[in-house]
Enzyme design. Structure first.
Site, short mmCIF file in Angstrom:
data_model
loop_
_atom_site.label_atom_id
_atom_site.label_comp_id
_atom_site.label_asym_id
_atom_site.label_seq_id
_atom_site.Cartn_x
_atom_site.Cartn_y
_atom_site.Cartn_z
N HIS A 83 24.92 -60.14 19.59
CA HIS A 83 25.91 -59.02 19.87
C HIS A 83 27.11 -59.38 20.54
CE1 HIS A 83 29.16 -55.80 18.51
NE2 HIS A 83 28.74 -55.87 17.02
N GLY A 164 38.22 -45.68 36.68
CA GLY A 164 36.86 -46.57 37.40
C GLY A 164 37.39 -47.89 38.13
N PRO A 165 36.66 -48.55 39.06
CA PRO A 165 36.92 -49.57 40.21
C PRO A 165 37.08 -50.55 39.63
CG PRO A 165 34.65 -48.41 39.92
CD PRO A 165 34.93 -47.96 38.59
N GLY A 173 28.22 -52.97 34.32
CA GLY A 173 28.83 -53.62 33.27
C GLY A 173 29.75 -52.62 33.06
#
Length: 552
Positions: A83, A164-165, A173
């Site tokens: 997937h 976030g960064p 991930g």
């Protein structure tokens, strides 16, 4: 007010190690008030789909803890699977279930995304309804390149994360969080074994339709008849039949009952018969109630029947029990979440309820009995409306009386709910009196708890008064225009409604006598007096009408 419910269906990039999956779901179950409904691991995809439901704030907390734990346990640099995926928590959608709008749900998704990005330092992308930039709201577009490609992709200005960064986390991930509509997986059973013919029907109905050649031999798309529907035909060896397998991606646009009927029509046109259908997973209560009403209206029958009856009609009309039992308590989301202790009294038999009332326990008392008597009044009004809707010779008036019956059901259901709430209110007062009072702080907290509980014990019976009075509109209408053979039933309904109002007012007054906010007390007693006088006057008016109809 009914509780707000949202569903969360995070997909974690681990489908083999059951210990890791269990540690993640343990985080979900650690949040009180959140119900873990389903855990579906897939070995080939190396992916687990988890489903849980609850009030928004609690679901957000559970989702955050699960995302955090997944990031600790899953190493994306070593993860492989069929997937597509981009992170330990690959995608985390929130879905509005009950008493909450998509806009509110999207805002909760943004809150969760912000918290994950800032506190866990995981790159987060918003998708679907939570993403204001529609050029990057599609999950497959966001995920393109997957985990391996995101080290470069995330550096592109147009693919900077929403929170976030801007650095792909080697171990965890990146994550996609959003809000989408409830998806119903639904299969319709056919009396054929032909996958090709089943596919032809699927192409007839699915939104994407089929590709055909135009008069010039060039391919063109012919859309199907159902919006927000994905469908394919397949053969199920276990059952020996072909099915139309559908994903209904927006049941507000295409509800289950519409999809069923459309497949019936298209199958019939191809000489094939629908024999029933199959729900995969869970469904919201409203979808089942809407289906029940839809099929009753097609029959020109009253929709003002009980919730249980509407669900039964939906099951039978769509053949949801053809391949196996359809147990509403196990398939309807709200039923899975129902707090059985909140309906202890109304779940009793009539004899048990009478015995419990007659026992030495002070609850249920007059307040709960008033609510129950009121529910009987509304029930009688609904009965007269339903009898009138189905009366021979009145066929052209079925919808008029159906509307009255539906109103009666609303009042009945609310008064039944108030039966247990009144006892809960009494118990709250008793519990607050039992609080410690050794220190000044404890005394202050105890006094506040007593006053809060007392106010609640005033508001519940006052609500009984309001609903019982409102039900008298239906009762009076049924005396005036309903089935004349049932006029005395409507008369008894008026007696019940008046009793409910006067009995509940006694509870309001006794509890108000110990409540310290005198402005509130003055106001609610004045309103209560007005409701009481209206109920007395309406009852007298109804009794006079009943006697007149009987020639007395």
């Amino acid at each position: 007010m009914s509780q707000k419910l949202i569903e969360c269906v995070p997909n974690f990039s681990e489908g083999v190690n059951l210990d890791i999956i269990k540690q993640i779901t343990n985080e979900v179950e650690s949040v009180e008030g959140v119900r873990l409904l389903n855990v579906d691991p897939g070995k080939a995809t190396n992916r687990t789909v988890v489903t849980f439901v609850g009030e928004p704030e609690k679901v957000i907390q559970a989702a955050f803890l699960a995302i955090k734990k997944a990031g600790e346990l899953i190493d994306m640099s070593k993860q492989k699977g069929e997937h597509p995926r981009m992170g330990a928590t690959d995608v985390c959608p929130l879905i509005p279930i009950s008493n909450i709008s998509m806009e509110e749900t999207a805002e909760y998704a943004r809150q969760l995304a912000k918290r994950v990005g800032e506190e866990l330092q995981i790159p987060v992308y918003l998708y679907e309804q939570a993403q204001p930039n529609k050029s990057r709201s599609n999950l497959s577009v966001i995920r393109a390149g997957e985990y391996e490609g995101f080290f470069k992709k995330i550096k592109l200005p147009e693919w900077a994360p929403d929170f976030g960064p801007a650095e792909n986390d080697v171990k965890r991930g990146a994550t996609v969080i959003g809000a989408r509509d409830f998806l119903v997986a639904y299969n319709v059973n056919l009396n054929t074994t032909s996958t090709r013919r089943a596919n032809a029907i699927a192409f007839d109905v699915r939104e994407a339709g089929r590709t055909v050649n135009d008069e010039h031999g060039k391919p063109k798309n012919v859309p199907g008849t159902l919006k927000s529907v994905k469908a394919i035909g397949w053969y199920i060896e276990e059952y020996g039949i072909a099915q139309i397998s559908m994903n209904l991606t927006n049941i507000e646009v295409t509800p289950v009952h519409k999809a069923f009927d459309e497949v019936c029509d298209k199958a019939h046109a191809r000489g094939i018969r629908v024999t029933g259908s199959e729900l995969v997973g869970l469904i919201p209560l409203k979808a089942m109630l809407d289906a029940g009403k839809y099929f009753l209206r097609k029959q020109k029958r009253s929709v003002g029947v009980s919730e249980k009856e509407l669900i039964r009609i939906a099951i039978k009309s769509m053949g949801l029990d053809e391949l196996g039992p359809f147990i509403p308590e196990e398939r309807i989301i709200e039923y899975l979440l129902k707090d059985k202790t909140a309906s202890k009294l109304v779940s009793m038999s009539l004899a048990e309820f009478a015995d419990e009332t007659a026992s030495e326990s002070p609850a249920p008392g007059g307040g709960s009995i008033s609510a129950y008597v009121g529910s009987l009044g509304a029930s009688l009004a609904g009965m007269v409306a339903n009898l009138s809707s189905h009366k021979k010779g009145w066929d052209d008036r079925w919808e008029e009386f159906s509307n009255w019956a539906e109103k009666a059901q609303v009042y009945k259901d609310e008064l039944i709910r108030l039966v247990d709430l009144d006892t809960t209110a009494f118990n709250r007062i008793m519990e607050s009196f039992g609080l410690p009072k050794s220190t000044p702080e404890e005394k202050t907290a105890r006094d506040k708890a007593i006053q809060d509980a007392t106010r609640y014990a005033i508001e519940v019976p006052f609500k009984v008064m309001q609903v019982a009075l409102n039900s008298m509109e239906v009762i009076k209408a049924m005396v005036e225009m309903g089935n004349p053979n049932s006029v005395t039933d409507a008369g008894v309904a008026a007696l019940c409604a008046r009793t409910a109002v006067l009995g509940a007012f006694m509870n309001v007054k006794i509890n108000a006598s110990s409540y310290k906010d005198k402005d509130f007390v003055t106001d609610i007693i004045a309103k209560g007096n007005a409701i009481e006088q209206k109920a007395i006057a309406l009852e007298a008016e109804v009794i006079e009408l009943v006697n007149g109809k009987m020639g007395l």
